[in-house]
Motif scaffolding. Sequence first.
Motif, PDB file in Angstrom:
ATOM      1  N   HIS A 138       0.818  -1.210   0.000  1.00  0.00           N
ATOM      2  CA  HIS A 138       0.000   0.000   0.000  1.00  0.00           C
ATOM      3  C   HIS A 138       0.855   1.265   0.000  1.00  0.00           C
ATOM      4  O   HIS A 138       0.454   2.293  -0.556  1.00  0.00           O
ATOM      5  CB  HIS A 138      -0.931   0.000   1.214  1.00  0.00           C
ATOM      6  N   LEU A 166       0.989   2.065  10.729  1.00  0.00           N
ATOM      7  CA  LEU A 166      -0.391   1.842  10.290  1.00  0.00           C
ATOM      8  C   LEU A 166      -0.894   0.424  10.545  1.00  0.00           C
ATOM      9  O   LEU A 166      -2.103   0.182  10.493  1.00  0.00           O
ATOM     10  CB  LEU A 166      -0.512   2.120   8.791  1.00  0.00           C
ATOM     11  N   GLY A 169      -3.900  -0.352  12.743  1.00  0.00           N
ATOM     12  CA  GLY A 169      -5.068   0.496  12.585  1.00  0.00           C
ATOM     13  C   GLY A 169      -5.219   1.546  13.664  1.00  0.00           C
ATOM     14  O   GLY A 169      -6.293   1.649  14.280  1.00  0.00           O
ATOM     15  N   LYS A 171      -5.725   5.145  15.690  1.00  0.00           N
ATOM     16  CA  LYS A 171      -6.611   6.293  15.482  1.00  0.00           C
ATOM     17  C   LYS A 171      -5.834   7.572  15.233  1.00  0.00           C
ATOM     18  O   LYS A 171      -6.366   8.519  14.653  1.00  0.00           O
ATOM     19  CB  LYS A 171      -7.529   6.465  16.694  1.00  0.00           C
ATOM     20  N   LEU A 197      -3.241   8.833   3.019  1.00  0.00           N
ATOM     21  CA  LEU A 197      -3.640   7.890   4.059  1.00  0.00           C
ATOM     22  C   LEU A 197      -4.633   8.534   5.023  1.00  0.00           C
ATOM     23  O   LEU A 197      -5.608   7.907   5.456  1.00  0.00           O
ATOM     24  CB  LEU A 197      -2.417   7.400   4.825  1.00  0.00           C
ATOM     25  N   GLN A 198      -4.399   9.801   5.350  1.00  0.00           N
ATOM     26  CA  GLN A 198      -5.321  10.505   6.246  1.00  0.00           C
ATOM     27  C   GLN A 198      -6.713  10.584   5.628  1.00  0.00           C
ATOM     28  O   GLN A 198      -7.719  10.327   6.302  1.00  0.00           O
ATOM     29  CB  GLN A 198      -4.771  11.906   6.545  1.00  0.00           C
ATOM     30  N   GLU A 200      -7.985   8.694   3.210  1.00  0.00           N
ATOM     31  CA  GLU A 200      -8.527   7.360   2.931  1.00  0.00           C
ATOM     32  C   GLU A 200      -8.980   6.636   4.194  1.00  0.00           C
ATOM     33  O   GLU A 200     -10.019   5.976   4.217  1.00  0.00           O
ATOM     34  CB  GLU A 200      -7.443   6.553   2.210  1.00  0.00           C
ATOM     35  N   ARG A 201      -8.220   6.764   5.275  1.00  0.00           N
ATOM     36  CA  ARG A 201      -8.453   5.967   6.475  1.00  0.00           C
ATOM     37  C   ARG A 201      -8.985   6.758   7.662  1.00  0.00           C
ATOM     38  O   ARG A 201      -9.243   6.181   8.718  1.00  0.00           O
ATOM     39  CB  ARG A 201      -7.159   5.250   6.883  1.00  0.00           C
ATOM     40  N   ARG A 202      -9.114   8.075   7.513  1.00  0.00           N
ATOM     41  CA  ARG A 202      -9.615   8.932   8.594  1.00  0.00           C
ATOM     42  C   ARG A 202      -8.747   8.812   9.847  1.00  0.00           C
ATOM     43  O   ARG A 202      -9.241   8.841  10.982  1.00  0.00           O
ATOM     44  CB  ARG A 202     -11.076   8.616   8.925  1.00  0.00           C
ATOM     45  N   ILE A 203      -7.441   8.685   9.637  1.00  0.00           N
ATOM     46  CA  ILE A 203      -6.502   8.655  10.749  1.00  0.00           C
ATOM     47  C   ILE A 203      -6.103  10.090  11.080  1.00  0.00           C
ATOM     48  O   ILE A 203      -5.839  10.890  10.177  1.00  0.00           O
ATOM     49  CB  ILE A 203      -5.251   7.845  10.381  1.00  0.00           C
TER      50      ILE A 203
END
Length: 232
Positions: A138, A166, A169, A171, A197-198, A200-203
Amino acid sequence: MTAPVLAARGITKTYRLGRQDIPVLRGVDLDVGEGEMVALLGASGAGKSTLLHVLGLLDPPTAGDVLFDGRPVHGLPIAERAQLRHAHTGFVFQFYHLIPELTALQNVMLAGMMTTSWLSWWKDRRAAKARAIAMLEHVGLADRMRHRPAELSGGERQRVAIARALLVGPKVILADEPTGNLDSKTAASVIELMFSLQAERRIAFLLVTHDESLASRCHRVVRMRDGVVVHG
């Protein structure tokens, strides 16, 4: 109103040098919301890295509380606090902090070992390896995962560090000058990876940086001076 994924409440940090107390953090309050990209700016010695270490439970505060999802964590037992840290928060450092004897894949897999018992990890090792491979793919390292850090470029090492952060997973990811050791072209590619990534993954990301152009792209800029937040 939803609690921030990470918060500081009245954080102080004082170090003892001989007979002298050296205050580094002087009562910091800070919230980081879900999926928020926050830049943390300030001159050298302002307390930025110390704050990141306290927020990531790598170093205890002298006073104050760190909250994960609204829950104070410093009063928890050591083992529970460590488990929560590994599951909730990822770290990306300027100098990568990869283990030189391990391949990129092994360095990423190591993050998964931190969140469970050895027996549980051994039973799940094939799935754990598959997750680590997928994460390296990824971040664009499908053809480099068998290489050790010395065989990778600076940008590739930082991508390994991001993949490691990452894996479970988290937060929120705490990043301390994540592009400070990279040339401008490589830094730009790492920055784009973090922003993608932020989104796409809401991190959530809390980025310590001296780069004003990077800070301007973040949702919010927090500035520190002499151990306190002066803006943001």
